[in-house]
Design a protein around this motif. Structure first.
Motif, PDB file in Angstrom:
ATOM      1  N   LEU A 102       0.848  -1.183   0.000  1.00  0.00           N
ATOM      2  CA  LEU A 102       0.000   0.000   0.000  1.00  0.00           C
ATOM      3  C   LEU A 102       0.884   1.234   0.000  1.00  0.00           C
ATOM      4  CD1 LEU A 102      -2.649  -1.135   2.638  1.00  0.00           C
ATOM      5  CD2 LEU A 102      -2.724  -1.407   0.164  1.00  0.00           C
TER       6      LEU A 102
ATOM      7  N   ASP B  86      -2.849   0.320  -4.183  1.00  0.00           N
ATOM      8  CA  ASP B  86      -2.691  -1.057  -3.731  1.00  0.00           C
ATOM      9  C   ASP B  86      -2.030  -1.853  -4.853  1.00  0.00           C
ATOM     10  OD1 ASP B  86      -2.879  -3.663  -2.919  1.00  0.00           O
ATOM     11  OD2 ASP B  86      -5.032  -3.648  -2.552  1.00  0.00           O
TER      12      ASP B  86
ATOM     13  N   TRP C  86      -7.213   4.622  -5.003  1.00  0.00           N
ATOM     14  CA  TRP C  86      -8.338   5.359  -4.442  1.00  0.00           C
ATOM     15  C   TRP C  86      -7.919   6.811  -4.245  1.00  0.00           C
ATOM     16  CZ3 TRP C  86      -6.889   0.501  -2.919  1.00  0.00           C
ATOM     17  CH2 TRP C  86      -7.846  -0.515  -3.064  1.00  0.00           C
TER      18      TRP C  86
ATOM     19  N   TRP D 241      -8.817   0.501   4.656  1.00  0.00           N
ATOM     20  CA  TRP D 241      -8.444  -0.527   3.680  1.00  0.00           C
ATOM     21  C   TRP D 241      -8.412  -1.860   4.392  1.00  0.00           C
ATOM     22  CZ3 TRP D 241      -5.051  -4.455   3.532  1.00  0.00           C
ATOM     23  CH2 TRP D 241      -4.847  -5.084   2.299  1.00  0.00           C
TER      24      TRP D 241
ATOM     25  N   GLU E  92     -10.135  -3.953  -0.262  1.00  0.00           N
ATOM     26  CA  GLU E  92     -11.219  -2.984  -0.470  1.00  0.00           C
ATOM     27  C   GLU E  92     -11.028  -1.812   0.486  1.00  0.00           C
ATOM     28  OE1 GLU E  92     -13.390  -3.069  -2.758  1.00  0.00           O
ATOM     29  OE2 GLU E  92     -13.433  -5.160  -3.440  1.00  0.00           O
ATOM     30  N   VAL E  93     -11.623  -0.670   0.132  1.00  0.00           N
ATOM     31  CA  VAL E  93     -11.613   0.507   1.002  1.00  0.00           C
ATOM     32  C   VAL E  93     -13.053   0.826   1.389  1.00  0.00           C
ATOM     33  CG1 VAL E  93     -11.180   2.992   1.120  1.00  0.00           C
ATOM     34  CG2 VAL E  93      -9.458   1.483   0.141  1.00  0.00           C
TER      35      VAL E  93
END
Length: 246
Positions: free
Chosen positions: A101, A119, A128, A162, A166-167
């Motif tokens: 990340l 990511d 994101w 996160w 997924e966030v």
């Protein structure tokens, strides 16, 4: 078979050309899912403004060429452009569950200081963009399976978690800090009054019974570690994965 001395310079030039060609190439996917193999001018003519290490031990770099920024990583020469930014730097990197990340600080036409999360895992990547937050740095909490970013904006906190690729997004109210100024004044005035009063003579007191011990504390309820339902969608870009699509 002996190699002619006259062929050594030529062979050396050919090897050097192959090395430059390989280091100056990159792979992407187009919108139709086809692999694009193109010359990577950012590696040859651009500036390297940041480096990072992936969870598998390979390395990558953040590059800039003519105001355009991109990430390139792994031995497969994967490249991911950063869209819509005029400046970018790597703030920090985290390795969680095999994912790398990257927390980036970027400048966009609408905000001089925003943050993005990228990511990277093998050939796959997601990004994101926290476009709803401007010129505010996050409070970061990293654990074995989660990365939490809290942005304080006005009277609320924009929280991004996160977890497992997924966030998730939450909005939380800001807890007002208790003021101790008034309490300090009251304690000061009370102390002054106590000093002004004459000292009283000690009074004999009869022994009192021992205080019974307090009952054992009641177990606290478990914290709610459930993942919120609101998924924060990643930013779309031209590169997604090098795995062949059926």
């Amino acid at each position: 078979m002996r190699m002619s001395l006259h062929n050594l310079p030529l062979r050396s030039l050919l090897v050097l050309a192959v090395i430059i060609a390989l280091s100056g190439c990159s792979m992407r996917y187009d919108k139709n899912g086809k692999i694009l193999f193109k010359t990577d001018l950012a590696s040859m003519l651009g500036n390297e403004v940041g480096q990072f290490t992936l969870a598998d031990g390979s390395t990558g770099a953040l590059r800039e060429l003519n105001g355009r920024y991109s990430l390139k990583w792994s031995n497969l020469m994967i490249e991911r452009p950063l869209e819509g930014v005029s400046w970018a730097r790597i703030v920090n990197q985290y390795h969680i569950e095999g994912h790398t990340l990257l927390l980036l600080k970027v400048a966009t036409p609408s905000c001089p200081a925003q943050y993005r999360l990228v990511d990277l895992q093998n050939t796959r990547s997601q990004e994101w963009a926290f476009t709803g937050v401007c010129d505010t740095g996050p409070d970061i909490t990293a654990s074995a399976d989660k990365l939490q970013l809290n942005f304080a904006t006005g009277n609320r906190i924009e929280q991004f978690n996160w977890q497992h690729g997924e966030v998730y997004h939450r909005r939380l109210p800001v807890q007002k800090a208790k003021t101790v100024q008034s309490n300090t004044r009251e304690q000061t005035s009370t102390t002054r009054k106590a000093k002004a009063q004459p000292v009283a003579k000690p009074v004999k007191r009869t022994p009192t019974k021992a205080v019974e011990p307090l009952p054992p504390k009641v177990a606290q309820p478990e914290l709610d570690n459930s993942v919120p339902n609101e998924i924060y969608a990643p930013t779309k870009t031209r590169q997604t994965s090098l795995e062949l699509k059926s």
